[in-house]
Design a protein around this motif. Structure first.
Motif, mmCIF file in Angstrom:
data_model
loop_
_atom_site.group_PDB
_atom_site.id
_atom_site.type_symbol
_atom_site.label_atom_id
_atom_site.label_comp_id
_atom_site.label_asym_id
_atom_site.label_seq_id
_atom_site.Cartn_x
_atom_site.Cartn_y
_atom_site.Cartn_z
ATOM 1 N N GLN A 20 10.137 2.690 6.145
ATOM 2 C CA GLN A 20 11.578 2.699 5.935
ATOM 3 C C GLN A 20 11.973 3.937 5.148
ATOM 4 O OE1 GLN A 20 11.564 -1.006 3.701
ATOM 5 N NE2 GLN A 20 12.375 0.072 1.933
ATOM 6 N N PRO A 21 13.204 4.398 5.358
ATOM 7 C CA PRO A 21 13.642 5.583 4.610
ATOM 8 C C PRO A 21 13.786 5.259 3.127
ATOM 9 C CG PRO A 21 15.453 4.686 5.920
ATOM 10 C CD PRO A 21 14.238 3.887 6.257
ATOM 11 N N ILE A 41 8.975 5.007 2.594
ATOM 12 C CA ILE A 41 8.150 3.968 1.977
ATOM 13 C C ILE A 41 7.438 3.235 3.113
ATOM 14 C CG2 ILE A 41 8.178 1.835 0.620
ATOM 15 C CD1 ILE A 41 10.803 2.987 -0.660
ATOM 16 N N TRP A 42 6.151 2.979 2.948
ATOM 17 C CA TRP A 42 5.408 2.217 3.948
ATOM 18 C C TRP A 42 4.781 0.987 3.316
ATOM 19 C CZ3 TRP A 42 0.299 1.563 2.824
ATOM 20 C CH2 TRP A 42 -0.311 2.509 2.023
ATOM 21 N N MET A 65 4.274 5.643 -0.714
ATOM 22 C CA MET A 65 5.411 6.512 -0.468
ATOM 23 C C MET A 65 4.880 7.849 0.041
ATOM 24 S SD MET A 65 8.384 7.482 -3.210
ATOM 25 C CE MET A 65 7.451 8.610 -4.232
ATOM 26 N N VAL A 66 5.578 8.418 1.018
ATOM 27 C CA VAL A 66 5.220 9.723 1.561
ATOM 28 C C VAL A 66 6.393 10.659 1.280
ATOM 29 C CG1 VAL A 66 4.637 11.047 3.620
ATOM 30 C CG2 VAL A 66 3.833 8.689 3.397
ATOM 31 N N LEU A 67 6.133 11.722 0.536
ATOM 32 C CA LEU A 67 7.166 12.715 0.238
ATOM 33 C C LEU A 67 7.342 13.652 1.427
ATOM 34 C CD1 LEU A 67 6.111 13.616 -3.404
ATOM 35 C CD2 LEU A 67 8.051 12.209 -2.709
ATOM 36 N N GLU A 84 -1.548 8.125 8.171
ATOM 37 C CA GLU A 84 -2.612 8.826 7.451
ATOM 38 C C GLU A 84 -2.743 8.277 6.032
ATOM 39 O OE1 GLU A 84 -1.431 12.912 7.809
ATOM 40 O OE2 GLU A 84 -2.277 13.100 9.817
ATOM 41 N N TYR A 85 -1.620 8.060 5.367
ATOM 42 C CA TYR A 85 -1.657 7.513 4.011
ATOM 43 C C TYR A 85 -2.133 6.060 4.012
ATOM 44 C CZ TYR A 85 0.709 11.364 1.627
ATOM 45 O OH TYR A 85 1.022 12.569 1.067
ATOM 46 N N ALA A 86 -1.623 5.255 4.932
ATOM 47 C CA ALA A 86 -1.894 3.818 4.919
ATOM 48 C C ALA A 86 -3.290 3.455 5.410
ATOM 49 C CB ALA A 86 -0.850 3.093 5.771
#
Length: 100
Positions: A20-21, A41-42, A65-67, A84-86
């Motif tokens: 989500q944004p 945000i994931w 969170m991905v910046l 990639e983050y999750a």
């Protein structure tokens, strides 16, 4: 840029993956100074059971969170970075293994 939340089901993990944004209030002065202008945000959710009548109880197993530096990032790029983050997914073959 991502305009609304998206929800994916990851069959091999039995999880739902939501992105989500961000609302903008989590960017620090340092983030902004480093060129970040937005974020997403994931969350990874694991349902207790998929055979349901009514509510679907789910546990949030991970989130982050991905910046983002480029406000014009494509949806493909945003989803790729969130995965990639999750999940630590970096290749097409790994994404195929998760059936995305």
């Amino acid at each position: 840029m991502l305009e609304r939340a998206l929800l994916y089901f990851i069959p091999s993990r039995g999880e739902f993956f939501k992105i989500q944004p961000g609302t903008g209030d989590n960017l620090t002065h340092e983030d902004i100074a480093n060129g970040y202008s937005d974020y997403i945000i994931w969350n990874r959710f694991k349902p207790e059971c998929l055979d349901i009548d009514g509510e679907l109880e789910m546990e949030c197993v991970d989130s982050g969170m991905v910046l983002l530096k480029d406000e014009k990032s494509s949806l493909h790029e945003i989803v790729k970075r969130a995965l990639e983050y999750a999940y630590g997914i970096t290749s097409y073959l790994e994404r195929k293994r998760l059936r995305l």
